[in-house]
Design a protein around this motif. Structure first.
Motif, PDB file in Angstrom:
ATOM      1  N   MET A   1       0.842  -1.163   0.000  1.00 23.88           N
ATOM      2  CA  MET A   1       0.000   0.000   0.000  1.00 23.88           C
ATOM      3  C   MET A   1       0.891   1.230   0.000  1.00 23.88           C
ATOM      4  O   MET A   1       2.027   1.184   0.428  1.00 23.88           O
ATOM      5  CB  MET A   1      -0.912  -0.010   1.208  1.00 23.88           C
ATOM      6  N   PHE A   2       0.318   2.314  -0.445  1.00 25.15           N
ATOM      7  CA  PHE A   2       1.073   3.544  -0.628  1.00 25.15           C
ATOM      8  C   PHE A   2       0.230   4.726  -0.197  1.00 25.15           C
ATOM      9  O   PHE A   2      -0.961   4.768  -0.442  1.00 25.15           O
ATOM     10  CB  PHE A   2       1.446   3.670  -2.108  1.00 25.15           C
ATOM     11  N   ALA A   3       0.831   5.664   0.462  1.00 28.87           N
ATOM     12  CA  ALA A   3       0.131   6.900   0.838  1.00 28.87           C
ATOM     13  C   ALA A   3       1.003   8.084   0.437  1.00 28.87           C
ATOM     14  O   ALA A   3       2.220   8.044   0.587  1.00 28.87           O
ATOM     15  CB  ALA A   3      -0.130   6.923   2.333  1.00 28.87           C
ATOM     16  N   ALA A   4       0.364   9.103  -0.084  1.00 34.63           N
ATOM     17  CA  ALA A   4       1.084  10.314  -0.478  1.00 34.63           C
ATOM     18  C   ALA A   4       0.161  11.508  -0.333  1.00 34.63           C
ATOM     19  O   ALA A   4      -1.061  11.370  -0.377  1.00 34.63           O
ATOM     20  CB  ALA A   4       1.557  10.205  -1.915  1.00 34.63           C
TER      21      ALA A   4
ATOM     22  N   GLY B   1       7.559  24.712  -1.720  1.00 32.19           N
ATOM     23  CA  GLY B   1       8.991  24.814  -1.921  1.00 32.19           C
ATOM     24  C   GLY B   1       9.306  25.944  -2.889  1.00 32.19           C
ATOM     25  O   GLY B   1       8.431  26.740  -3.244  1.00 32.19           O
ATOM     26  N   ARG B   2      10.557  25.981  -3.309  1.00 26.45           N
ATOM     27  CA  ARG B   2      10.984  27.038  -4.235  1.00 26.45           C
ATOM     28  C   ARG B   2      11.971  26.485  -5.253  1.00 26.45           C
ATOM     29  O   ARG B   2      12.762  25.602  -4.952  1.00 26.45           O
ATOM     30  CB  ARG B   2      11.708  28.144  -3.480  1.00 26.45           C
ATOM     31  N   LEU B   3      11.887  27.039  -6.438  1.00 24.71           N
ATOM     32  CA  LEU B   3      12.896  26.824  -7.475  1.00 24.71           C
ATOM     33  C   LEU B   3      13.575  28.165  -7.699  1.00 24.71           C
ATOM     34  O   LEU B   3      12.896  29.187  -7.830  1.00 24.71           O
ATOM     35  CB  LEU B   3      12.262  26.373  -8.789  1.00 24.71           C
ATOM     36  N   ARG B   4      14.877  28.153  -7.751  1.00 33.36           N
ATOM     37  CA  ARG B   4      15.615  29.405  -7.965  1.00 33.36           C
ATOM     38  C   ARG B   4      16.648  29.211  -9.064  1.00 33.36           C
ATOM     39  O   ARG B   4      17.293  28.170  -9.149  1.00 33.36           O
ATOM     40  CB  ARG B   4      16.333  29.822  -6.685  1.00 33.36           C
ATOM     41  N   LEU B   5      16.753  30.220  -9.880  1.00 36.25           N
ATOM     42  CA  LEU B   5      17.823  30.208 -10.876  1.00 36.25           C
ATOM     43  C   LEU B   5      19.136  30.407 -10.141  1.00 36.25           C
ATOM     44  O   LEU B   5      19.264  31.298  -9.308  1.00 36.25           O
ATOM     45  CB  LEU B   5      17.614  31.321 -11.896  1.00 36.25           C
ATOM     46  N   GLN B   6      20.095  29.570 -10.458  1.00 39.44           N
ATOM     47  CA  GLN B   6      21.407  29.674  -9.815  1.00 39.44           C
ATOM     48  C   GLN B   6      22.402  30.422 -10.693  1.00 39.44           C
ATOM     49  O   GLN B   6      23.466  30.798 -10.233  1.00 39.44           O
ATOM     50  CB  GLN B   6      21.954  28.266  -9.513  1.00 39.44           C
TER      51      GLN B   6
ATOM     52  N   ASP C   1      14.510  23.842  -3.380  1.00 34.79           N
ATOM     53  CA  ASP C   1      14.221  23.728  -1.948  1.00 34.79           C
ATOM     54  C   ASP C   1      12.829  23.109  -1.853  1.00 34.79           C
ATOM     55  O   ASP C   1      11.826  23.790  -2.014  1.00 34.79           O
ATOM     56  CB  ASP C   1      14.257  25.096  -1.283  1.00 34.79           C
ATOM     57  N   ALA C   2      12.759  21.788  -1.644  1.00 32.90           N
ATOM     58  CA  ALA C   2      11.474  21.085  -1.655  1.00 32.90           C
ATOM     59  C   ALA C   2      10.583  21.502  -0.479  1.00 32.90           C
ATOM     60  O   ALA C   2       9.363  21.519  -0.601  1.00 32.90           O
ATOM     61  CB  ALA C   2      11.696  19.583  -1.633  1.00 32.90           C
ATOM     62  N   ASN C   3      11.192  21.829   0.655  1.00 30.94           N
ATOM     63  CA  ASN C   3      10.442  22.279   1.828  1.00 30.94           C
ATOM     64  C   ASN C   3       9.365  21.271   2.222  1.00 30.94           C
ATOM     65  O   ASN C   3       8.306  21.624   2.733  1.00 30.94           O
ATOM     66  CB  ASN C   3       9.838  23.654   1.570  1.00 30.94           C
ATOM     67  N   PHE C   4       9.640  20.005   1.975  1.00 31.04           N
ATOM     68  CA  PHE C   4       8.688  18.922   2.207  1.00 31.04           C
ATOM     69  C   PHE C   4       8.300  18.824   3.683  1.00 31.04           C
ATOM     70  O   PHE C   4       9.156  18.862   4.558  1.00 31.04           O
ATOM     71  CB  PHE C   4       9.316  17.619   1.725  1.00 31.04           C
TER      72      PHE C   4
END
Length: 82
Positions: A1-4, A12-17, A28-31
């Motif tokens: 079984m699976f839960a999500a 989270g955030r995506l940033r141009l590096q 930065d998933a910030n999960f």
């Protein structure tokens, strides 16, 4: 079984590096940063444990019901509120 978590509250955030389009973004998933997500994930685990400890035939019958996903959402809400 699976839960999500299908609709997490955590963001989270995506940033141009770099200005280089080939450079990977900073992620930065910030999960599970939102406590509501932590409570929901714990409720999912608790619900799966209750299925594990119960009758497998009853679980299969439950999962075949068209309203199972709706009921599951309501059940998780009830567990989170208790």
């Amino acid at each position: 079984m699976f839960a999500a978590l299908a609709q997490p509250e955590s963001r989270g955030r995506l940033r141009l590096q770099s200005a280089d389009p080939e450079a990977p973004p900073g992620i930065d998933a910030n999960f599970l940063s939102d406590t509501r997500d932590v409570r929901t994930a714990a409720a999912c685990v608790e619900l799966l444990r209750s299925f594990r400890d119960g009758d497998a035939a009853a679980l299969l019958a439950y999962l075949r019901e068209p309203a199972a996903s709706c009921f599951l959402s309501l059940k998780l809400r009830d567990i989170k509120e208790s």
